[in-house]
Each structure stands twice: as structure tokens, then as C-alpha cells.
Design a protein around this motif. Sequence first.
Motif, PDB file in Angstrom:
ATOM      1  N   ALA A  18       1.922  -1.671  13.522  1.00 57.79           N
ATOM      2  CA  ALA A  18       1.553  -2.121  12.315  1.00 57.79           C
ATOM      3  C   ALA A  18       2.420  -3.375  11.676  1.00 57.79           C
ATOM      4  O   ALA A  18       1.603  -4.409  11.108  1.00 57.79           O
ATOM      5  CB  ALA A  18       1.684  -1.093  11.111  1.00 57.79           C
ATOM      6  N   THR A  19       3.474  -3.511  11.929  1.00 57.48           N
ATOM      7  CA  THR A  19       4.144  -4.750  11.591  1.00 57.48           C
ATOM      8  C   THR A  19       3.672  -5.999  12.570  1.00 57.48           C
ATOM      9  O   THR A  19       3.642  -7.121  12.159  1.00 57.48           O
ATOM     10  CB  THR A  19       5.796  -4.480  11.964  1.00 57.48           C
ATOM     11  OG1 THR A  19       6.161  -3.639  11.101  1.00 57.48           O
ATOM     12  CG2 THR A  19       6.641  -5.971  11.641  1.00 57.48           C
ATOM     13  N   VAL A  20       3.509  -5.630  13.865  1.00 54.50           N
ATOM     14  CA  VAL A  20       2.863  -6.826  14.744  1.00 54.50           C
ATOM     15  C   VAL A  20       1.517  -7.107  14.331  1.00 54.50           C
ATOM     16  O   VAL A  20       1.393  -8.172  14.282  1.00 54.50           O
ATOM     17  CB  VAL A  20       3.068  -6.269  16.151  1.00 54.50           C
ATOM     18  CG1 VAL A  20       2.118  -7.275  16.953  1.00 54.50           C
ATOM     19  CG2 VAL A  20       4.288  -6.232  16.921  1.00 54.50           C
ATOM     20  N   PHE A  78      -7.814 -11.434   4.212  1.00 58.16           N
ATOM     21  CA  PHE A  78      -6.584 -11.435   3.243  1.00 58.16           C
ATOM     22  C   PHE A  78      -6.283  -9.995   2.769  1.00 58.16           C
ATOM     23  O   PHE A  78      -5.286  -9.333   2.834  1.00 58.16           O
ATOM     24  CB  PHE A  78      -6.845 -12.313   2.140  1.00 58.16           C
ATOM     25  CG  PHE A  78      -5.814 -12.479   1.189  1.00 58.16           C
ATOM     26  CD1 PHE A  78      -4.450 -12.901   1.713  1.00 58.16           C
ATOM     27  CD2 PHE A  78      -5.792 -11.882   0.010  1.00 58.16           C
ATOM     28  CE1 PHE A  78      -3.387 -13.001   0.722  1.00 58.16           C
ATOM     29  CE2 PHE A  78      -4.703 -11.819  -1.062  1.00 58.16           C
ATOM     30  CZ  PHE A  78      -3.517 -12.418  -0.606  1.00 58.16           C
ATOM     31  N   LEU A  79      -7.575  -9.305   2.789  1.00 53.82           N
ATOM     32  CA  LEU A  79      -7.416  -7.594   2.097  1.00 53.82           C
ATOM     33  C   LEU A  79      -6.890  -7.143   3.200  1.00 53.82           C
ATOM     34  O   LEU A  79      -6.146  -6.014   3.187  1.00 53.82           O
ATOM     35  CB  LEU A  79      -8.785  -7.380   1.731  1.00 53.82           C
ATOM     36  CG  LEU A  79      -9.452  -7.838   0.463  1.00 53.82           C
ATOM     37  CD1 LEU A  79     -10.890  -7.397   0.272  1.00 53.82           C
ATOM     38  CD2 LEU A  79      -8.459  -7.654  -0.734  1.00 53.82           C
ATOM     39  N   ALA A  80      -7.401  -7.255   4.474  1.00 50.22           N
ATOM     40  CA  ALA A  80      -6.680  -6.647   5.774  1.00 50.22           C
ATOM     41  C   ALA A  80      -5.447  -6.779   5.867  1.00 50.22           C
ATOM     42  O   ALA A  80      -4.464  -5.823   6.039  1.00 50.22           O
ATOM     43  CB  ALA A  80      -7.462  -7.219   7.039  1.00 50.22           C
ATOM     44  N   LEU A  81      -4.858  -8.012   5.506  1.00 50.29           N
ATOM     45  CA  LEU A  81      -3.283  -8.351   5.557  1.00 50.29           C
ATOM     46  C   LEU A  81      -2.565  -7.363   4.492  1.00 50.29           C
ATOM     47  O   LEU A  81      -1.548  -6.777   4.858  1.00 50.29           O
ATOM     48  CB  LEU A  81      -2.915  -9.765   5.086  1.00 50.29           C
ATOM     49  CG  LEU A  81      -1.728 -10.262   5.060  1.00 50.29           C
ATOM     50  CD1 LEU A  81      -1.082  -9.888   6.226  1.00 50.29           C
ATOM     51  CD2 LEU A  81      -1.736 -11.621   4.666  1.00 50.29           C
ATOM     52  N   ILE A  82      -3.215  -7.443   3.141  1.00 54.34           N
ATOM     53  CA  ILE A  82      -2.606  -6.669   2.159  1.00 54.34           C
ATOM     54  C   ILE A  82      -2.532  -5.031   2.696  1.00 54.34           C
ATOM     55  O   ILE A  82      -1.794  -4.308   2.443  1.00 54.34           O
ATOM     56  CB  ILE A  82      -3.461  -6.952   0.864  1.00 54.34           C
ATOM     57  CG1 ILE A  82      -3.067  -8.084   0.155  1.00 54.34           C
ATOM     58  CG2 ILE A  82      -2.971  -5.815  -0.146  1.00 54.34           C
ATOM     59  CD1 ILE A  82      -3.941  -8.643  -0.798  1.00 54.34           C
ATOM     60  N   ALA A  83      -3.856  -4.587   3.005  1.00 59.09           N
ATOM     61  CA  ALA A  83      -3.831  -3.122   3.581  1.00 59.09           C
ATOM     62  C   ALA A  83      -2.564  -2.854   4.726  1.00 59.09           C
ATOM     63  O   ALA A  83      -2.064  -1.760   4.677  1.00 59.09           O
ATOM     64  CB  ALA A  83      -5.198  -2.732   4.118  1.00 59.09           C
ATOM     65  N   VAL A 104      -0.129   9.815   7.019  1.00 64.47           N
ATOM     66  CA  VAL A 104      -1.648   9.910   6.857  1.00 64.47           C
ATOM     67  C   VAL A 104      -2.085   8.815   5.911  1.00 64.47           C
ATOM     68  O   VAL A 104      -2.906   8.175   6.229  1.00 64.47           O
ATOM     69  CB  VAL A 104      -2.056  11.301   6.123  1.00 64.47           C
ATOM     70  CG1 VAL A 104      -3.266  11.323   5.754  1.00 64.47           C
ATOM     71  CG2 VAL A 104      -1.589  12.468   7.103  1.00 64.47           C
ATOM     72  N   LEU A 105      -1.147   8.250   4.950  1.00 62.75           N
ATOM     73  CA  LEU A 105      -1.644   7.095   4.049  1.00 62.75           C
ATOM     74  C   LEU A 105      -1.726   5.939   4.718  1.00 62.75           C
ATOM     75  O   LEU A 105      -2.486   5.212   4.495  1.00 62.75           O
ATOM     76  CB  LEU A 105      -1.050   7.188   2.686  1.00 62.75           C
ATOM     77  CG  LEU A 105      -1.152   8.445   1.655  1.00 62.75           C
ATOM     78  CD1 LEU A 105       0.001   8.327   0.558  1.00 62.75           C
ATOM     79  CD2 LEU A 105      -2.551   8.506   1.180  1.00 62.75           C
ATOM     80  N   ALA A 106      -0.615   5.769   5.728  1.00 68.88           N
ATOM     81  CA  ALA A 106      -0.350   4.604   6.444  1.00 68.88           C
ATOM     82  C   ALA A 106      -1.614   4.410   7.340  1.00 68.88           C
ATOM     83  O   ALA A 106      -2.225   3.487   7.816  1.00 68.88           O
ATOM     84  CB  ALA A 106       0.889   4.596   7.154  1.00 68.88           C
ATOM     85  N   GLY A 107      -2.083   5.744   8.067  1.00 73.46           N
ATOM     86  CA  GLY A 107      -3.106   5.678   9.061  1.00 73.46           C
ATOM     87  C   GLY A 107      -4.440   5.144   8.529  1.00 73.46           C
ATOM     88  O   GLY A 107      -5.342   4.612   8.933  1.00 73.46           O
ATOM     89  N   ALA A 113      -7.865  -1.597   6.774  1.00 75.47           N
ATOM     90  CA  ALA A 113      -7.428  -3.155   7.652  1.00 75.47           C
ATOM     91  C   ALA A 113      -8.238  -3.152   8.593  1.00 75.47           C
ATOM     92  O   ALA A 113      -8.695  -4.360   8.933  1.00 75.47           O
ATOM     93  CB  ALA A 113      -5.892  -3.111   7.746  1.00 75.47           C
ATOM     94  N   ALA A 114      -8.406  -2.586   9.578  1.00 71.85           N
ATOM     95  CA  ALA A 114      -9.406  -2.747  11.080  1.00 71.85           C
ATOM     96  C   ALA A 114     -10.655  -3.044  10.432  1.00 71.85           C
ATOM     97  O   ALA A 114     -11.125  -3.674  11.181  1.00 71.85           O
ATOM     98  CB  ALA A 114      -8.878  -1.523  11.910  1.00 71.85           C
ATOM     99  N   MET A 115     -11.148  -2.193   9.444  1.00 73.36           N
ATOM    100  CA  MET A 115     -12.528  -2.397   9.127  1.00 73.36           C
ATOM    101  C   MET A 115     -12.649  -3.807   8.813  1.00 73.36           C
ATOM    102  O   MET A 115     -13.532  -4.319   9.030  1.00 73.36           O
ATOM    103  CB  MET A 115     -12.776  -1.450   8.219  1.00 73.36           C
ATOM    104  CG  MET A 115     -13.076   0.063   9.099  1.00 73.36           C
ATOM    105  SD  MET A 115     -13.705   1.633   8.149  1.00 73.36           S
ATOM    106  CE  MET A 115     -14.388   0.806   6.539  1.00 73.36           C
TER     107      MET A 115
END
Length: 194
Positions: A18-20, A78-83, A104-107, A113-115
Amino acid sequence: MGDFHKIRPFKILAVVMATVAVVLTVISLAGPDWVSVKFYEGKLQKSWGLWWECWRVHVSFEMCVGADWLAGCAAMVFLALIADAIATIMGLWGLFVKRRLPYVLAGVLCIIAAMFHIISLIIYPVKFTAEVTGNDDNKAETAQFVFDWTYGIAWGAVIFLVGATVFFFIRVRDEDNAQPMKVMADKPTVYYQP
């Protein structure tokens, strides 16, 4: 025997992925090279990103794309970056509290973010191609265009987000099942009885 600390390598790997993905998303958001356009006029080549609507090709011609879909693609990235950033923080929090809910929340946030990424990565080439090939002036001026390295970096972020999602959702077995060699203090195993 005393308690032992459970290491969760899948969750650590999920946080790293997720960090990458955060780093790759920042690069794709800031990078100017989503599309490389070559023009007939003077063998000119320009790079097109998420933040430029128009390029002046020469004195009499300026190539422009629609601002609405371009702004929509930039907003989705940008929304993907925030998520993704929130998912990384939730994953780190899960490593410290040792509960399943943060994972679970992170998943779920990684899926969101992927969507967002996938939607923007589909809209961008479709709309760009439609505008460049649909306008007769642009077609006369444009020799060719190819999707460049920043667009590929955005797809790399999607791959890392999907991997992080899988590792966030993997369930780790209970402590007793995960450590079959643990010494049981109550009843030792008896293999032979006289």
C-alpha cells in the motif's frame, strides 16, 4: 511457557504494498507524461499529462482536449491517493493493535482506491483517442501518440493496490494452530503406555 509475539508477515507485506502504491500514485499524479504526442509540424513532440488542456503546436494551431473529462481523471487519481494513504495508515494501526478490523477497513479502502484508478485509466485513453482522432484539425497535425511512462506507473499502482487488498484480507490462523510445536503445560502427549 509464556506468551509469544505473533508476527503477521502478510499484513506487513500489505502495508508495504500500500505504501508503494501511494508513492506510485503520487508519481502518476504529478508526472507530465501520460501521453506522448508527435506532430507533423517540425517533428515536434509534446508530453501530455493530467493537468494540461492545450498545447500550442505552432503559431496558427493549438491542440486542446476537453477540460471536463481531464479534470475528472485527475480528481479520481487524487481520490485514489487519499484512499490509499488512509488504507496505509489503517494497516499500520492494525499492526500495533493486533485486531482484524483495521485490516478489513484498509482492504476496503484499497479496493476503492483501485477502482478510482481503473476508472481514470480507462476514461483517459478512450477520451483522448476520441478527441485526437475525431477532430479533423488534430488528425491533420498529429503524426502519432503513445501512452507514456506515467500512465504505466498508474497501472503499477493498481497492481500494488490489488496485492495489498489480497494480503489485508488473508486471515491468519489462531495462535495454537499456527505454532504446532508449542509445549502444552497441562497435558503432555503420551505416545507409549506400558
